[in-house]
Write a protein that holds these residues in place. Structure first.
Motif, PDB file in Angstrom:
ATOM      1  N   TRP A  25      -3.227  -5.968  -3.267  1.00  0.00           N
ATOM      2  CA  TRP A  25      -2.430  -5.675  -4.452  1.00  0.00           C
ATOM      3  C   TRP A  25      -2.253  -6.929  -5.291  1.00  0.00           C
ATOM      4  N   TYR A  83       3.645  -8.166   1.501  1.00  0.00           N
ATOM      5  CA  TYR A  83       2.313  -7.768   1.968  1.00  0.00           C
ATOM      6  C   TYR A  83       1.449  -8.999   2.249  1.00  0.00           C
ATOM      7  N   HIS A 126      -2.462  -4.605   3.416  1.00  0.00           N
ATOM      8  CA  HIS A 126      -2.115  -3.583   2.427  1.00  0.00           C
ATOM      9  C   HIS A 126      -3.095  -3.690   1.268  1.00  0.00           C
ATOM     10  N   ARG A 182      -3.137   3.952  -2.332  1.00  0.00           N
ATOM     11  CA  ARG A 182      -2.743   2.848  -1.459  1.00  0.00           C
ATOM     12  C   ARG A 182      -3.203   3.162  -0.044  1.00  0.00           C
ATOM     13  N   ALA A 241      -3.057   1.142   4.051  1.00  0.00           N
ATOM     14  CA  ALA A 241      -2.556  -0.014   4.787  1.00  0.00           C
ATOM     15  C   ALA A 241      -2.850   0.121   6.272  1.00  0.00           C
ATOM     16  N   ARG A 297      -0.634  -1.123   9.360  1.00  0.00           N
ATOM     17  CA  ARG A 297       0.675  -1.676   9.678  1.00  0.00           C
ATOM     18  C   ARG A 297       0.801  -1.888  11.175  1.00  0.00           C
ATOM     19  N   TYR A 329      -1.307   5.815   4.061  1.00  0.00           N
ATOM     20  CA  TYR A 329      -1.919   5.908   2.733  1.00  0.00           C
ATOM     21  C   TYR A 329      -1.186   6.900   1.855  1.00  0.00           C
TER      22      TYR A 329
END
Length: 194
Positions: free
Chosen positions: A35, A73, A84, A97, A99, A101, A114
């Motif tokens: 991002w 992030y 991310h 989006r 990610a 995690r 997502y």
């Protein structure tokens, strides 16, 4: 807490953070990139969508808060806790989006998450991004097991997980808190072949 392991870690500490977070390309023409601060307006606007709000109760309230999330992030990557990515098309337009995690380098596990913007739904964006991220995580980064959880009421997420080879493993009763109360959560996992 530091602890002594009787086995070597699945991923060597520093193997991720030793390099910048990668930009990943998928066979379907998607780009998964970290991002950027300029993405704050589209990220914030995404949480105005009813479906994203329905399934994602943790959401930012301002662009300033989004930028703070983006800073977090970056810190997640540096500490090897998470990655991310913005999901973008060939023109660079953000479509969603994705990610990883709760990265655990000792065990080689992480959890995928997502969302996709309304205009990009139904075009294979979620499955393309998940397949691309999963391939990188298992084949290049060295993870062994990726998990994915979604509300048992979220049929679209279940279809994406299944399409990408995430096998259903069971239901975690009352494990997710959403705006309308507690939800049972469906657990899927994708495990690397030896």
């Amino acid at each position: 807490m530091d602890r002594a392991l009787s086995t070597p870690p699945a991923l060597v500490p520093g193997s991720l953070a030793g390099s910048p977070q990668p930009v990943l390309r998928t066979p379907g023409g998607l780009s998964l990139r970290p991002w950027e601060r300029a993405d704050a307006p589209v990220f914030l606007a995404a949480y105005g969508d009813r479906e994203i709000r329905r399934w994602h109760p943790r959401r930012p309230a301002s662009e300033e808060q989004v930028r703070a999330w983006f800073d977090g992030y970056g810190e997640d990557w540096r500490r090897e806790r998470g990655g991310h990515w913005a999901v973008a098309d060939d023109s660079g337009e953000v479509l969603g989006r994705i990610a990883l995690r709760d990265m655990d380098l000792d065990d080689g596990t992480a959890e995928a998450a997502y969302w996709v913007l309304p205009a990009a739904r139904g075009a294979g964006v979620a499955s393309g991004a998940l397949a691309g991220l999963s391939a990188w995580a298992l084949e290049e980064a060295g993870f062994w097991r990726l998990e994915l959880e979604h509300s048992t009421r979220n049929a679209a997420s279940c279809a994406v997980a299944t399409k990408c080879g995430y096998a259903p493993e069971g239901v975690k009763r009352s494990a997710g808190l959403h705006d309308d109360g507690r939800h049972d959560m469906h657990l899927h996992a994708l495990v690397r072949d030896r």
